[in-house]
Design a protein around this motif. Structure first.
Motif, PDB file in Angstrom:
ATOM      1  N   PRO A 191       0.789  -1.239   0.000  1.00  0.00           N
ATOM      2  CA  PRO A 191       0.000   0.000   0.000  1.00  0.00           C
ATOM      3  C   PRO A 191       0.817   1.283   0.000  1.00  0.00           C
ATOM      4  CG  PRO A 191      -1.060  -1.607   1.403  1.00  0.00           C
ATOM      5  CD  PRO A 191       0.243  -2.216   0.966  1.00  0.00           C
ATOM      6  N   ASN A 192       1.848   1.379   0.823  1.00  0.00           N
ATOM      7  CA  ASN A 192       2.666   2.596   0.857  1.00  0.00           C
ATOM      8  C   ASN A 192       3.360   2.837  -0.478  1.00  0.00           C
ATOM      9  OD1 ASN A 192       2.022   3.244   3.508  1.00  0.00           O
ATOM     10  ND2 ASN A 192       3.772   2.142   4.362  1.00  0.00           N
ATOM     11  N   GLU A 193       3.909   1.778  -1.041  1.00  0.00           N
ATOM     12  CA  GLU A 193       4.597   1.890  -2.325  1.00  0.00           C
ATOM     13  C   GLU A 193       3.614   2.238  -3.440  1.00  0.00           C
ATOM     14  OE1 GLU A 193       7.895  -0.655  -4.932  1.00  0.00           O
ATOM     15  OE2 GLU A 193       6.908  -1.552  -3.180  1.00  0.00           O
ATOM     16  N   LEU A 194       2.430   1.663  -3.353  1.00  0.00           N
ATOM     17  CA  LEU A 194       1.395   1.912  -4.352  1.00  0.00           C
ATOM     18  C   LEU A 194       0.932   3.364  -4.315  1.00  0.00           C
ATOM     19  CD1 LEU A 194      -0.620   0.873  -6.477  1.00  0.00           C
ATOM     20  CD2 LEU A 194      -2.119   0.175  -4.590  1.00  0.00           C
ATOM     21  N   GLU A 195       0.661   3.877  -3.127  1.00  0.00           N
ATOM     22  CA  GLU A 195       0.200   5.249  -2.992  1.00  0.00           C
ATOM     23  C   GLU A 195       1.278   6.251  -3.411  1.00  0.00           C
ATOM     24  OE1 GLU A 195      -1.336   5.602   0.979  1.00  0.00           O
ATOM     25  OE2 GLU A 195      -2.802   4.002   0.646  1.00  0.00           O
ATOM     26  N   ASP A 196       2.533   5.922  -3.145  1.00  0.00           N
ATOM     27  CA  ASP A 196       3.637   6.788  -3.593  1.00  0.00           C
ATOM     28  C   ASP A 196       3.688   6.819  -5.120  1.00  0.00           C
ATOM     29  OD1 ASP A 196       4.389   7.416  -1.028  1.00  0.00           O
ATOM     30  OD2 ASP A 196       6.029   5.946  -0.929  1.00  0.00           O
ATOM     31  N   ALA A 197       3.522   5.674  -5.730  1.00  0.00           N
ATOM     32  CA  ALA A 197       3.572   5.592  -7.189  1.00  0.00           C
ATOM     33  C   ALA A 197       2.463   6.424  -7.824  1.00  0.00           C
ATOM     34  CB  ALA A 197       3.467   4.141  -7.645  1.00  0.00           C
ATOM     35  N   ILE A 198       1.256   6.334  -7.273  1.00  0.00           N
ATOM     36  CA  ILE A 198       0.126   7.088  -7.816  1.00  0.00           C
ATOM     37  C   ILE A 198       0.327   8.586  -7.616  1.00  0.00           C
ATOM     38  CG2 ILE A 198      -2.341   7.550  -7.563  1.00  0.00           C
ATOM     39  CD1 ILE A 198      -2.741   4.586  -6.975  1.00  0.00           C
ATOM     40  N   SER A 199       0.796   8.986  -6.437  1.00  0.00           N
ATOM     41  CA  SER A 199       1.007  10.409  -6.167  1.00  0.00           C
ATOM     42  C   SER A 199       2.086  10.992  -7.069  1.00  0.00           C
ATOM     43  CB  SER A 199       1.377  10.622  -4.696  1.00  0.00           C
ATOM     44  OG  SER A 199       2.639  10.045  -4.394  1.00  0.00           O
ATOM     45  N   ASN A 235       3.327   7.793 -11.394  1.00  0.00           N
ATOM     46  CA  ASN A 235       4.018   6.651 -11.965  1.00  0.00           C
ATOM     47  C   ASN A 235       2.992   5.520 -12.090  1.00  0.00           C
ATOM     48  OD1 ASN A 235       5.759   4.604 -12.741  1.00  0.00           O
ATOM     49  ND2 ASN A 235       7.374   5.232 -11.334  1.00  0.00           N
ATOM     50  N   TYR A 236       2.075   5.700 -13.044  1.00  0.00           N
ATOM     51  CA  TYR A 236       0.928   4.804 -13.147  1.00  0.00           C
ATOM     52  C   TYR A 236       1.320   3.404 -13.604  1.00  0.00           C
ATOM     53  CZ  TYR A 236      -1.425   9.333 -12.957  1.00  0.00           C
ATOM     54  OH  TYR A 236      -1.843  10.587 -12.583  1.00  0.00           O
ATOM     55  N   SER A 237       2.369   3.291 -14.409  1.00  0.00           N
ATOM     56  CA  SER A 237       2.801   1.961 -14.853  1.00  0.00           C
ATOM     57  C   SER A 237       3.312   1.139 -13.675  1.00  0.00           C
ATOM     58  CB  SER A 237       3.889   2.085 -15.926  1.00  0.00           C
ATOM     59  OG  SER A 237       4.946   2.900 -15.480  1.00  0.00           O
ATOM     60  N   LYS A 238       4.005   1.790 -12.735  1.00  0.00           N
ATOM     61  CA  LYS A 238       4.469   1.081 -11.545  1.00  0.00           C
ATOM     62  C   LYS A 238       3.288   0.684 -10.671  1.00  0.00           C
ATOM     63  CE  LYS A 238       7.523   1.449  -7.520  1.00  0.00           C
ATOM     64  NZ  LYS A 238       8.503   2.298  -6.785  1.00  0.00           N
ATOM     65  N   ALA A 239       2.310   1.564 -10.539  1.00  0.00           N
ATOM     66  CA  ALA A 239       1.113   1.261  -9.745  1.00  0.00           C
ATOM     67  C   ALA A 239       0.388   0.052 -10.328  1.00  0.00           C
ATOM     68  CB  ALA A 239       0.188   2.474  -9.709  1.00  0.00           C
ATOM     69  N   ASN A 283       7.401  -5.849 -16.711  1.00  0.00           N
ATOM     70  CA  ASN A 283       8.202  -6.189 -15.538  1.00  0.00           C
ATOM     71  C   ASN A 283       9.514  -5.418 -15.478  1.00  0.00           C
ATOM     72  OD1 ASN A 283       6.301  -8.055 -14.721  1.00  0.00           O
ATOM     73  ND2 ASN A 283       7.242  -9.722 -15.892  1.00  0.00           N
ATOM     74  N   ASP A 284       9.812  -4.684 -16.545  1.00  0.00           N
ATOM     75  CA  ASP A 284      11.044  -3.903 -16.585  1.00  0.00           C
ATOM     76  C   ASP A 284      10.836  -2.615 -15.804  1.00  0.00           C
ATOM     77  OD1 ASP A 284      13.350  -2.604 -17.101  1.00  0.00           O
ATOM     78  OD2 ASP A 284      13.169  -2.606 -19.292  1.00  0.00           O
ATOM     79  N   MET A 285      11.359  -2.556 -14.589  1.00  0.00           N
ATOM     80  CA  MET A 285      11.156  -1.399 -13.712  1.00  0.00           C
ATOM     81  C   MET A 285      11.733  -0.127 -14.310  1.00  0.00           C
ATOM     82  SD  MET A 285       9.417  -2.463 -11.124  1.00  0.00           S
ATOM     83  CE  MET A 285       9.645  -1.219  -9.860  1.00  0.00           C
ATOM     84  N   ALA A 286      12.689  -0.254 -15.199  1.00  0.00           N
ATOM     85  CA  ALA A 286      13.300   0.932 -15.800  1.00  0.00           C
ATOM     86  C   ALA A 286      12.314   1.686 -16.678  1.00  0.00           C
ATOM     87  CB  ALA A 286      14.522   0.527 -16.634  1.00  0.00           C
ATOM     88  N   ASN A 287      11.287   0.964 -17.168  1.00  0.00           N
ATOM     89  CA  ASN A 287      10.289   1.602 -18.026  1.00  0.00           C
ATOM     90  C   ASN A 287       9.181   2.275 -17.224  1.00  0.00           C
ATOM     91  OD1 ASN A 287      11.509   0.862 -20.416  1.00  0.00           O
ATOM     92  ND2 ASN A 287      10.462  -1.117 -20.501  1.00  0.00           N
ATOM     93  N   MET A 288       9.196   2.109 -15.911  1.00  0.00           N
ATOM     94  CA  MET A 288       8.118   2.630 -15.082  1.00  0.00           C
ATOM     95  C   MET A 288       8.463   4.037 -14.611  1.00  0.00           C
ATOM     96  SD  MET A 288       7.066  -0.796 -13.031  1.00  0.00           S
ATOM     97  CE  MET A 288       6.736  -2.292 -13.966  1.00  0.00           C
ATOM     98  N   VAL A 289       8.127   5.001 -15.438  1.00  0.00           N
ATOM     99  CA  VAL A 289       8.451   6.393 -15.149  1.00  0.00           C
ATOM    100  C   VAL A 289       7.171   7.193 -14.990  1.00  0.00           C
ATOM    101  CG1 VAL A 289      10.652   6.298 -16.343  1.00  0.00           C
ATOM    102  CG2 VAL A 289       8.600   6.888 -17.622  1.00  0.00           C
ATOM    103  N   ALA A 290       7.315   8.365 -14.399  1.00  0.00           N
ATOM    104  CA  ALA A 290       6.162   9.229 -14.176  1.00  0.00           C
ATOM    105  C   ALA A 290       5.646   9.785 -15.498  1.00  0.00           C
ATOM    106  CB  ALA A 290       6.533  10.371 -13.236  1.00  0.00           C
TER     107      ALA A 290
END
Length: 310
Positions: free
Chosen positions: A26-34, A37-41, A164-171
């Protein structure tokens, strides 16, 4: 037997570890949305969904609150993505060379009333096709990029599931709105909510266009407050001209022409951008769904106010 007991024990430890990790999401998810960084969410939510199925976690009554939380977050993420799409295609967000009216006739300052004569001359000189050429170039460049990307995906299908490539998960900070639309629709597709998204966009179309017209009108008023005030008053044009320090030979028609010209180009750029955005959305859906695109495209054709058959 001892081996069976050991396996059961190890399985329990594994499940407990998974649950412990889920509680950290949850904490990581809410940080991503704020951070937009929708792809990470989306990746985090998909990971949760996958693990819950693998270990049958939602069958545990003690995890019912956590299940409800992730279901709610999935829906909220989807709603945020929908709003981001509307903010783009209906010009609630402005992008230079795409939907900003300032780009047309920018040689004359819209707030510089001392240069009204030059401003009016530009209205004659600026041709619609010339003004639209930059917009056409923008969309053609994007569609070429999209086609090339689709070709690469066909050559290497593994790229399709590169989430699954975290490098592509940008804001979401790309200056190109068409790239943003691709980013947003790709996430919606991975959430398995593409048909729902299309339905919502179609349903909101008429109301959003009405709001767009109102925003353009108000924006034009804010860009010319002194002249708008003059046109709504009994002040003589000569008095206004002297107050602005410009040629007092200008009459009401001169001032009205400037307002109308600015209003026209504001409408032109934003409505052209809306039409082009619809085309971009169609092409994005085509690249995402391939075989099922034909059925979706019939529905999406209503976006620009046309029927599927005419």
């Amino acid at each position: 037997t001892l081996n069976e007991n050991l396996k059961t024990y190890n399985d329990m430890i594994e499940v407990l570890n998974v649950i412990e990790n889920l509680k950290k999401v949850p904490n990581e998810l809410e940080d991503a949305i704020s951070e937009k960084n929708y792809s990470k969410a989306q990746f985090l939510l998909q990971s949760v969904s996958s693990k819950s199925k693998t270990y049958s976690l939602w069958e545990l009554p003690a995890l019912s609150n956590l299940e409800s939380y992730f279901q709610l977050q999935t829906q909220q993420l989807f709603e945020i993505l929908i709003e981001e799409i509307h903010n783009i295609i209906y010009s609630k967000k402005l992008f230079n060379t795409f939907n900003s009216a300032n780009e047309v006739g920018k040689d004359s300052d819209i707030s510089d009333y001392s240069n009204i004569e030059k401003y009016l001359m530009n209205a004659i000189d600026v041709d619609i096709l010339e003004a639209a050429s930059v917009n056409h170039s923008n969309i053609e460049n994007f569609l070429s990029f999209l086609i090339n990307s689709s070709s690469k995906n066909k050559e290497d299908p593994s790229q399709l599931d590169n989430e699954n490539d975290m490098a592509n998960m940008v804001a979401l900070d790309d200056v190109n709105p068409f790239n943003q639309l691709l980013h947003l629709f790709t996430i919606i597709y991975r959430l398995d909510k593409l048909p729902t998204a299309i339905e919502i966009i179609i349903q909101r179309n008429a109301n959003e266009i009405n709001q767009l017209v109102n925003r353009i009108t108000e924006d034009t008023k804010l860009r010319h407050p002194k002249i708008i005030k003059y046109l709504n008053s009994n002040i003589k044009s000569k008095d206004l001209s002297r107050g602005l320090g410009i040629d007092d030979s200008l009459n009401d028609d001169n001032f009205k022409t400037m307002i109308v010209r600015d209003l026209f180009w504001n409408f032109f750029r934003k409505l052209l951008f809306l039409i082009q955005s619809v085309r971009v959305i169609l092409e994005i859906i085509k690249s995402l769904e391939n075989d099922s695109f034909e059925t979706v495209s019939v529905d999406v054709s209503n976006l620009n106010g046309t029927s599927p058959h005419g």
